[in-house]
Design an enzyme around this catalytic site. Sequence first.
Site, PDB file in Angstrom:
ATOM      1  N   ASN A  11       1.011  -1.089   0.085  1.00 34.94           N
ATOM      2  CA  ASN A  11       0.047  -0.098  -0.104  1.00 34.94           C
ATOM      3  C   ASN A  11       0.801   1.134  -0.138  1.00 34.94           C
ATOM      4  O   ASN A  11       0.358   2.423  -0.075  1.00 34.94           O
ATOM      5  CB  ASN A  11      -1.135  -0.030   1.177  1.00 34.94           C
ATOM      6  CG  ASN A  11      -2.059  -0.939   1.096  1.00 34.94           C
ATOM      7  OD1 ASN A  11      -2.575  -1.130   0.007  1.00 34.94           O
ATOM      8  ND2 ASN A  11      -2.213  -1.971   2.234  1.00 34.94           N
ATOM      9  N   ARG A  18      -3.012   8.283   0.051  1.00 27.61           N
ATOM     10  CA  ARG A  18      -3.706   7.351   1.152  1.00 27.61           C
ATOM     11  C   ARG A  18      -3.638   7.923   2.498  1.00 27.61           C
ATOM     12  O   ARG A  18      -2.456   8.425   2.968  1.00 27.61           O
ATOM     13  CB  ARG A  18      -2.806   6.154   1.150  1.00 27.61           C
ATOM     14  CG  ARG A  18      -3.119   5.200   2.165  1.00 27.61           C
ATOM     15  CD  ARG A  18      -2.010   4.218   2.206  1.00 27.61           C
ATOM     16  NE  ARG A  18      -2.161   3.180   3.326  1.00 27.61           N
ATOM     17  CZ  ARG A  18      -1.143   2.480   4.118  1.00 27.61           C
ATOM     18  NH1 ARG A  18      -0.020   2.763   3.700  1.00 27.61           N
ATOM     19  NH2 ARG A  18      -1.563   1.655   5.059  1.00 27.61           N
ATOM     20  N   TYR A  23      -0.132   9.849   6.693  1.00 23.90           N
ATOM     21  CA  TYR A  23       1.048   9.658   6.103  1.00 23.90           C
ATOM     22  C   TYR A  23       1.645  10.776   5.136  1.00 23.90           C
ATOM     23  O   TYR A  23       2.731  10.580   4.421  1.00 23.90           O
ATOM     24  CB  TYR A  23       0.611   8.366   5.009  1.00 23.90           C
ATOM     25  CG  TYR A  23       0.432   7.058   5.689  1.00 23.90           C
ATOM     26  CD1 TYR A  23       1.290   6.535   6.651  1.00 23.90           C
ATOM     27  CD2 TYR A  23      -0.892   6.619   5.782  1.00 23.90           C
ATOM     28  CE1 TYR A  23       0.812   5.569   7.121  1.00 23.90           C
ATOM     29  CE2 TYR A  23      -1.317   5.172   6.430  1.00 23.90           C
ATOM     30  CZ  TYR A  23      -0.230   4.855   7.249  1.00 23.90           C
ATOM     31  OH  TYR A  23      -0.657   3.569   8.015  1.00 23.90           O
ATOM     32  N   ASN A  74      10.621  -0.553   4.945  1.00 25.55           N
ATOM     33  CA  ASN A  74       9.074  -0.316   5.679  1.00 25.55           C
ATOM     34  C   ASN A  74       8.166  -1.409   5.470  1.00 25.55           C
ATOM     35  O   ASN A  74       7.644  -1.492   4.251  1.00 25.55           O
ATOM     36  CB  ASN A  74       8.774   1.043   4.966  1.00 25.55           C
ATOM     37  CG  ASN A  74       7.287   1.475   5.894  1.00 25.55           C
ATOM     38  OD1 ASN A  74       6.756   0.755   6.508  1.00 25.55           O
ATOM     39  ND2 ASN A  74       6.918   2.521   5.588  1.00 25.55           N
ATOM     40  N   GLU A  98      14.540  -0.916  10.161  1.00 26.65           N
ATOM     41  CA  GLU A  98      12.984  -0.822  10.000  1.00 26.65           C
ATOM     42  C   GLU A  98      12.483   0.583  10.045  1.00 26.65           C
ATOM     43  O   GLU A  98      12.869   1.585  10.985  1.00 26.65           O
ATOM     44  CB  GLU A  98      12.406  -1.458  10.973  1.00 26.65           C
ATOM     45  CG  GLU A  98      10.821  -1.483  11.072  1.00 26.65           C
ATOM     46  CD  GLU A  98      10.088  -2.288  12.037  1.00 26.65           C
ATOM     47  OE1 GLU A  98      10.802  -3.153  12.708  1.00 26.65           O
ATOM     48  OE2 GLU A  98       8.801  -2.023  12.485  1.00 26.65           O
TER      49      GLU A  98
END
Length: 152
Positions: A11, A18, A23, A74, A98
Amino acid sequence: MAKILVIHGPNLNLLGKREPDVYGTANLSDIDNRIKQWAKENNLGIEIIQSNYEGEIVERIGKARDVFDVIVINPAAYTHTSIAIRDAISGVQIPCVEVHISNIYQREDFRHNSVIAPVCAGQICGFGAQSYLLGLNAALELCCADHGDKIE
Ligand code: DQA
């Protein structure tokens, strides 16, 4: 020249459209262009992939051995569920950072647990698209710093 593999999970191809309140408004190519510029400035090789498929991410991690020095990932929603990606990272023995755009600890309870974090060198989250650059700087530290200024 050291090489970094950047992996965007499911996504993240929809960034910009989005949930922009969560985000931000930068789309994935804005972020990727900034990453490529950073790599150029730091004289590093970079490859960037985005996949919505767990198996493809697992395969790319497995093939990274002897090619890449660090992985910045990610894992998106797979952060919270994917033992397969976790096992791929621990199996490949390449240091991994990460990253998350949002602060996963301020969000729903199911986002508070990362099954990926225990096999990573560290985690950066909550700094918007900037999390990627912070993650890349951490990756640079892992692969290339001479540690002359290390604080112990
Ligand atoms: C995310 C956080 C995850 O919980 C979510 O599923 C995503 C994006 C982030 O970058 O903030 O898709 O990884």
